[in-house]
Each structure stands twice: as structure tokens, then as C-alpha cells.
Write a protein that holds these residues in place. Sequence first.
Motif, PDB file in Angstrom:
ATOM      1  N   ILE A  80      37.464  45.059  43.925  1.00 16.46           N
ATOM      2  CA  ILE A  80      37.388  44.449  45.256  1.00 16.46           C
ATOM      3  C   ILE A  80      35.978  44.523  45.831  1.00 16.46           C
ATOM      4  N   TYR A  81      35.366  45.704  45.770  1.00 18.45           N
ATOM      5  CA  TYR A  81      34.041  45.874  46.375  1.00 18.45           C
ATOM      6  C   TYR A  81      32.965  45.653  45.317  1.00 18.45           C
ATOM      7  N   ASN A  82      32.816  44.411  44.928  1.00 19.67           N
ATOM      8  CA  ASN A  82      31.897  44.036  43.861  1.00 19.67           C
ATOM      9  C   ASN A  82      31.400  42.630  44.161  1.00 19.67           C
ATOM     10  N   ASP A  83      30.119  42.383  43.964  1.00 13.27           N
ATOM     11  CA  ASP A  83      29.559  41.088  44.356  1.00 13.27           C
ATOM     12  C   ASP A  83      29.323  40.151  43.176  1.00 13.27           C
ATOM     13  N   ILE A  84      29.864  40.474  42.009  1.00 12.21           N
ATOM     14  CA  ILE A  84      29.739  39.581  40.849  1.00 12.21           C
ATOM     15  C   ILE A  84      31.130  39.304  40.286  1.00 12.21           C
ATOM     16  N   ARG A  85      31.447  38.018  40.146  1.00 10.44           N
ATOM     17  CA  ARG A  85      32.733  37.627  39.558  1.00 10.44           C
ATOM     18  C   ARG A  85      32.547  36.908  38.227  1.00 10.44           C
ATOM     19  N   GLU A  86      31.458  36.196  38.087  1.00  6.97           N
ATOM     20  CA  GLU A  86      31.209  35.433  36.864  1.00  6.97           C
ATOM     21  C   GLU A  86      29.895  35.901  36.251  1.00  6.97           C
ATOM     22  N   ILE A  87      29.934  36.221  34.970  1.00  6.19           N
ATOM     23  CA  ILE A  87      28.745  36.700  34.273  1.00  6.19           C
ATOM     24  C   ILE A  87      27.972  35.512  33.713  1.00  6.19           C
ATOM     25  N   THR A  88      26.684  35.460  34.036  1.00 14.07           N
ATOM     26  CA  THR A  88      25.796  34.404  33.547  1.00 14.07           C
ATOM     27  C   THR A  88      24.594  35.065  32.871  1.00 14.07           C
ATOM     28  N   GLY A 127      46.861  42.623  44.992  1.00 19.03           N
ATOM     29  CA  GLY A 127      47.342  42.495  46.362  1.00 19.03           C
ATOM     30  C   GLY A 127      46.331  41.827  47.266  1.00 19.03           C
ATOM     31  N   PHE A 128      46.804  41.321  48.397  1.00 18.71           N
ATOM     32  CA  PHE A 128      45.947  40.639  49.355  1.00 18.71           C
ATOM     33  C   PHE A 128      45.241  41.657  50.243  1.00 18.71           C
ATOM     34  N   LEU A 129      43.957  41.445  50.429  1.00 21.58           N
ATOM     35  CA  LEU A 129      43.168  42.328  51.280  1.00 21.58           C
ATOM     36  C   LEU A 129      42.644  41.529  52.462  1.00 21.58           C
ATOM     37  N   PRO A 130      42.905  41.946  53.684  1.00 18.35           N
ATOM     38  CA  PRO A 130      42.415  41.200  54.848  1.00 18.35           C
ATOM     39  C   PRO A 130      40.904  41.296  54.972  1.00 18.35           C
ATOM     40  N   ASP A 131      40.340  40.446  55.796  1.00 16.57           N
ATOM     41  CA  ASP A 131      38.901  40.454  56.041  1.00 16.57           C
ATOM     42  C   ASP A 131      38.527  41.719  56.807  1.00 16.57           C
ATOM     43  N   LEU A 132      37.737  42.565  56.155  1.00 14.64           N
ATOM     44  CA  LEU A 132      37.359  43.840  56.764  1.00 14.64           C
ATOM     45  C   LEU A 132      35.928  43.833  57.287  1.00 14.64           C
ATOM     46  N   SER A 133      35.294  42.680  57.297  1.00 18.64           N
ATOM     47  CA  SER A 133      33.873  42.640  57.635  1.00 18.64           C
ATOM     48  C   SER A 133      33.597  43.093  59.058  1.00 18.64           C
ATOM     49  N   MET A 160      38.613  50.670  41.522  1.00 20.18           N
ATOM     50  CA  MET A 160      38.936  49.253  41.599  1.00 20.18           C
ATOM     51  C   MET A 160      39.161  48.796  43.037  1.00 20.18           C
ATOM     52  N   ASP A 161      39.926  49.563  43.785  1.00 18.75           N
ATOM     53  CA  ASP A 161      40.274  49.167  45.147  1.00 18.75           C
ATOM     54  C   ASP A 161      39.383  49.814  46.196  1.00 18.75           C
ATOM     55  N   PHE A 162      38.387  50.584  45.766  1.00 16.71           N
ATOM     56  CA  PHE A 162      37.561  51.329  46.708  1.00 16.71           C
ATOM     57  C   PHE A 162      36.084  51.186  46.343  1.00 16.71           C
ATOM     58  N   PRO A 163      35.192  51.325  47.328  1.00 18.83           N
ATOM     59  CA  PRO A 163      33.761  51.366  47.007  1.00 18.83           C
ATOM     60  C   PRO A 163      33.448  52.572  46.118  1.00 18.83           C
ATOM     61  N   ILE A 164      32.394  52.469  45.337  1.00 12.40           N
ATOM     62  CA  ILE A 164      32.033  53.524  44.393  1.00 12.40           C
ATOM     63  C   ILE A 164      31.108  54.536  45.067  1.00 12.40           C
ATOM     64  N   PHE A 165      31.577  55.765  45.156  1.00 12.05           N
ATOM     65  CA  PHE A 165      30.739  56.869  45.628  1.00 12.05           C
ATOM     66  C   PHE A 165      30.109  57.531  44.408  1.00 12.05           C
ATOM     67  N   HIS A 166      28.809  57.798  44.475  1.00 12.18           N
ATOM     68  CA  HIS A 166      28.146  58.382  43.306  1.00 12.18           C
ATOM     69  C   HIS A 166      26.856  59.070  43.719  1.00 12.18           C
ATOM     70  N   ILE A 179      38.048  35.948  45.978  1.00 13.25           N
ATOM     71  CA  ILE A 179      38.482  36.073  44.584  1.00 13.25           C
ATOM     72  C   ILE A 179      39.198  37.399  44.380  1.00 13.25           C
ATOM     73  N   ALA A 180      38.577  38.463  44.854  1.00 17.80           N
ATOM     74  CA  ALA A 180      39.168  39.787  44.658  1.00 17.80           C
ATOM     75  C   ALA A 180      40.453  39.939  45.449  1.00 17.80           C
ATOM     76  N   THR A 181      40.502  39.355  46.640  1.00 15.35           N
ATOM     77  CA  THR A 181      41.665  39.591  47.493  1.00 15.35           C
ATOM     78  C   THR A 181      42.874  38.782  47.074  1.00 15.35           C
ATOM     79  N   SER A 182      42.703  37.834  46.165  1.00 16.93           N
ATOM     80  CA  SER A 182      43.838  37.002  45.782  1.00 16.93           C
ATOM     81  C   SER A 182      44.423  37.384  44.422  1.00 16.93           C
ATOM     82  N   THR A 183      43.983  38.483  43.833  1.00 17.85           N
ATOM     83  CA  THR A 183      44.487  38.891  42.526  1.00 17.85           C
ATOM     84  C   THR A 183      45.797  39.645  42.675  1.00 17.85           C
ATOM     85  N   SER A 184      46.351  40.028  41.536  1.00 15.99           N
ATOM     86  CA  SER A 184      47.637  40.724  41.554  1.00 15.99           C
ATOM     87  C   SER A 184      47.529  42.130  42.111  1.00 15.99           C
TER      88      SER A 184
END
Length: 489
Positions: free
Chosen positions: A359-367, A475-481, A1-7, A468-473
Amino acid sequence: MDFPIFHIDFIGNRLLIAVDAILHVIINHAFAIGALPVVALFEYKGMQTQNKQWDDLAYRLLKIIFILTTTVGALTGVGIWFSAALVNPAAIGSLIRVFFWGWFVEWLVFVAEVSLIMAYFLSWQNAAKCPDAKRRHLRLGIFLATFSWITMAIIVAILGFMMDPGNWMSERTLLSALFNPMYLPQLAFRTSLAMVMGGFVILFLICLFNRHKHTPGDRAFKRDAVSLLSRWSACWLVLFVFASIWYYNVVPGLMLESLPVAIATQDYVTWHSSLKWLLIIGLIFVGLTMRASFKYPGEVSIKRYALSVLLLFAMLGQFERVREFIRKPFIIGQYMYANGIRVEDYPLLKRDGLLQHAIYNDIREITPENTLHAGREVFAQACTRCHTVKGVNGIRAQLQRMYSDKPWDAKIITAYLENMHNARYFMPPFPGNDEELKALSAYLASLQTNAEPFHGAQITGIPKPDSIATSTSYGFLPDLSNVLTGVNK
């Protein structure tokens, strides 16, 4: 959830850790834990009898132990940390928070262990020149064997905690975590097993070292060494039997229900009884070999010792696999599921959706347009800790077994996933909302015709965290870009 997915799809995350961990445990148990006390015992025997053959044998054994533990053992130990942190960082993070001081002590003990084995091995030749130096040197060996065992004793507490946290769930203290219900039985089991393994490894090496020595003196020494080691190992073998029964009796009942699948895998679960009897026959063979070695020292063939060693290695590897499997659906018992999601977070994720908190996900709304992509992201978050698409434990192969060549229906898959945990307890419940469940089902159904491997963030890059991801419960995540490399913008 809080980390990129290694696979890594062709091998899978579970097998990646398993290969490294099992190799490490074999080296650790057989050589560091089981063989080092015997080296010290042989050195003491040499001092007591003034027979240099004991000292020479101990030194040759120590040389092998030194090389294996400081190369393969050390590298695989680091490899466990590296691979586990990549595959399930949430679980490792939780364990570090619980066992911070325990691991701190273990690290100090490990550093001392490395220093001791270097001092013990490198000072051997000089210590032989003086009786006082030799006595001090023997104490080094005793300390080394003790510190090696202490390292295992601390790690076993963590392994036991992952199976059954016990009172920690309510007390949340280090002591309650360390002295979990599984700790002492598993420690007794592993200690006695390690001593038996170390004994058989050295019995094999004694035969190997003496295969071309045929003088009466050499044969007499071989008999003495084998006789002493057989008595030592036989005592530990008896303790191992009782420790195994103790350990088995404290394993929670739900875990025992998963034993057939754990022993034989889902593909060969009907062979469970046969494989169980093979394990029992293997243990009987080891016991009979020990009896023959005890009764007829020096007469047992090297091939029989070699087979016993291989059987013990295989049994330890199978034990580790079974132990890891029966812990499911949890990676930390009752606290965190195997997918890296805490039990207490499930209501939140059911309400908001899994993707809203990844957090490291580019889809928030399913269409309708992004359903398959969203399903793939849900698969990444909820399934890839254990499953691949086309590799080891591949989800496509399992769907093929379930639905054969007829068209895979997403609605049928949805119905199965909704009740999956009830049908197969070792599978975690689905953590997302209904829309995400349908998206996942659509993605899984699409694998029938488009089974592209799933690539982790190490290949595809790391998506940029958004507001969206950084404002959830979570916790706040700073801009890491500006600091993330390989970011997909």
C-alpha cells in the motif's frame, strides 16, 4: 505490506528488538519471577524464627527488586510492544487477533502485579508492628510471586505458538493456540531457569550485603541464609536439567538443523562446536558453584557468585537469540514468514507482484528507468525486517563475502535468490514475481558501488496510498492524505 516500512539501517530491526527484549527477560526472570518467591520465603522464615535479620534481608532484597522491575523492567516491557509493532506490525496484529483474550487476561494480571508490588513494598514497615498484619503482608508477597509467574505463563504460550502453532493451524481456537506443543516444556524450562537465576542473584546480594560484617552472629546468619537458599536453588537446578531435555526434544527437527548458525552466526558457524562446549562448561561451573554453596554455606566467594550470575545472564541472552533464529524462516510458525507475509498470500504475490499489493509504495510498474528504485522498494518490503544495507546483518557485507571484489552480476544474484530458501532454509522464499526478483537483484548489485543506507518511512516520509493499492484483494483503503503527517505527495 499494509504498513509503512520502519527501518534503522545502522542497528537493524532485529537488534533493536533483541537488545530491549533480552534486557527485559533478564530483569523479569531473575528478579520478578525468580527472586520474589525467595523474598516471601525469607519473610516467612523471619516470622517463624522471630529473627529480625531475616525480615531486614528480605526488605533490602525487595527494595532492589521493586526499583528494577518498576523502572527498567516496565520500560523495556513497553519497549517490546513499541519496537515490535514498528518493525513487524503484521505479525503483532495477527498475534493480537489470535490471543486477544489471553493478552486481556495478562494485562489484568500485570496491573494486579504492579499494584501488589507497590502494596507489598510500601506497607512492609507498618506490617512489622503487628503479627496479624505481618501474616496478611506475607500473603501479599505470595500473591505477588504467583501473579508474576502467571504473567510469564501467558506470554510463554504466545512465544511457543510463534515457534509451533500445532493444532491451531486447523482448529483456529484460542485454546489450541495457548496449549501449543512448545508451551508446557518451555514453561517448565523458563520457570526453573528463573528460579535458579533468582537464587544466584540473591546469593550474590547476600555476600554483598555482608561483606563488612564479621561478628559471629552475622557470620552465622549468613551461613543460615546461604544454606536455605542453596537448598532451594539446588532443587530448581535439578528440575532445570530435566526441563531443558524436555524442551529440546519437542523442538521441530528443521529448527534444530539451524542451531549451528543460530549459536555462532554465519560469520563464525565453524566455531559452533567450540561455542557449544563453552556453554556446557559455563553450566558446569554454575552447577559446581551451587554444589559448593550447598556443601560449604557462607564460604563461597562473592566473585564466584558474580561470575555465575553473569554466566546465567549471558546464557539466557544467547538462548533468546537462538530461539528467535531457529524459528526462521517464520515469525509465526507455518503461518507467517519473517518478512511479515503470510504463507497463504504467496501465490497471490507471485501472480500479481509484491509492489502491486504494498500500500505505501510509489512504484506499481517496473520499467528500465525505475528498475533500481523498484528493486529498492522490493528490498524494503521483503528484506528489511531482518537485513540492513550497511549496518548489523548488512546485505552489502554478505554480498562482499560471496562475490568479493569482482563485479557483482545481477543475473548471478537472481539465480541465487531463486534458490535461496532451498540453500538456506532459514531464509524465506522470495515473495514477488520474476520482474521484481530481477529488480531486486539489480538493486543489490548496485550496492557494490553505491551503498547508501536504507532509510525507513520515519525519515523519508510516508508515501501516499494510491488507487492501485487500495483496490486489490487486500481490501479497500480510504484516502488518508488529510490525516497522515509527513506524507510525500
